[in-house]
Design a protein around this motif. Structure first.
Motif, PDB file in Angstrom:
ATOM      1  N   ARG A   1       0.903  -1.097  -0.126  1.00  0.00           N
ATOM      2  CA  ARG A   1      -0.111   0.090   0.043  1.00  0.00           C
ATOM      3  C   ARG A   1       0.753   1.128   0.083  1.00  0.00           C
ATOM      4  O   ARG A   1       1.862   1.390   0.592  1.00  0.00           O
ATOM      5  CB  ARG A   1      -0.897   0.003   1.136  1.00  0.00           C
ATOM      6  N   ASP A   2       0.260   2.237  -0.728  1.00  0.00           N
ATOM      7  CA  ASP A   2       1.180   3.766  -0.737  1.00  0.00           C
ATOM      8  C   ASP A   2       1.016   4.374   0.667  1.00  0.00           C
ATOM      9  O   ASP A   2      -0.078   4.030   1.149  1.00  0.00           O
ATOM     10  CB  ASP A   2       0.597   4.282  -1.816  1.00  0.00           C
ATOM     11  N   HIS A  40       6.212   2.652   2.538  1.00  0.00           N
ATOM     12  CA  HIS A  40       4.664   1.982   2.723  1.00  0.00           C
ATOM     13  C   HIS A  40       4.528   2.303   4.345  1.00  0.00           C
ATOM     14  O   HIS A  40       5.191   1.750   4.977  1.00  0.00           O
ATOM     15  CB  HIS A  40       4.930   0.597   2.310  1.00  0.00           C
TER      16      HIS A  40
END
Length: 244
Positions: A1-2, A40
């Motif tokens: 995930r960013d 992340h």
């Protein structure tokens, strides 16, 4: 995930602490803050013991009763349940693999059900909800059932949490006796509420669009998407939906 999801990670940790302080059985955070590792967001959780049996719908109902008795948290804000918020992104990810007419149909359904849901009069007092109250999000260990996957916690109609299992009965093959155990444990059957069809329709729309994003890389997902769209177009609530 960013890294853009850092706020959501932080909120999930806040939910975990809030549930712990309220005495609701749920997965517990091992670190109180979210970390950034190589760009992340990372959260750290206490390991759960191995399950002692599969989760049953009545286990979900027992935990929902506890959650639905809670007032809104005072130390942070829960967002509304954006059930239809991902539809556009999922359809874009599907690209031209799906029929453009099907994508347009789902967008029209999304808009219609979003307006209808906003006008509903709830039977239950709105407040904290889990947001994705399925057996897969409950873990039954030696000390009993605990909630997991806290990222969809919201402040909205409590009926959202109950429609999930009603749809499982109608679309995904949940046995009637298992659903009856769910409603008996919770103490109410959401199908008695005249707004049930609206929330069910919204969730069906979202579930159909969610499958679409997998269609470019998975032929089984495309087939399942087409099955679901056809059942919605034909207004046939009894067509069985399947994982893929």
């Amino acid at each position: 995930r960013d890294a853009e999801l850092l706020a959501r990670a932080r909120r999930e940790l806040a939910v975990a602490l809030w549930l712990e302080e309220a005495g609701v059985p749920a997965v517990r955070a091992a670190e109180p803050t979210a970390l950034i590792v190589d760009g992340h967001p990372v959260t750290v959780w206490r390991r759960l013991p191995d399950p002692v049996r599969p989760t049953e719908p009545r286990d979900v109902a027992a935990l929902l009763r506890l959650v639905h008795e809670l007032p809104l948290p005072s130390s942070f804000e829960l967002p509304p349940r954006e059930l239809l918020g991902g539809v556009e992104r999922w359809l874009r990810l599907a690209g031209d693999v799906i029929d453009p007419a099907d994508a347009a149909y789902l967008r029209e359904r999304r808009d219609g059900f979003a307006s209808a849901a906003a006008a509903l009069t709830p039977r239950l007092t709105p407040g904290p909800i889990h947001g994705d109250a399925l057996p897969r999000n409950v873990h039954v260990g030696p000390d009993g059932p605990v909630l997991i996957d806290l990222e969809t916690f919201s402040a909205d109609l409590r009926e959202h949490d109950l429609v999930v299992m009603a749809l499982s009965r109608d679309r995904y093959g949940l046995p009637a006796e298992a659903y009856d155990a769910f409603t008996a444990t919770y103490g109410w059957d959401v199908r008695e509420w005249d707004g049930c069809a609206v929330l069910r329709g919204a969730r069906e729309t979202a579930s159909c669009a969610w499958v679409a994003q997998h269609a470019p890389s998975n032929p089984k997902a495309l087939a399942e998407f087409e099955r679901r769209v056809a059942s919605l177009r034909n207004e046939d609530p009894g067509v069985r939906w399947y994982p893929f």
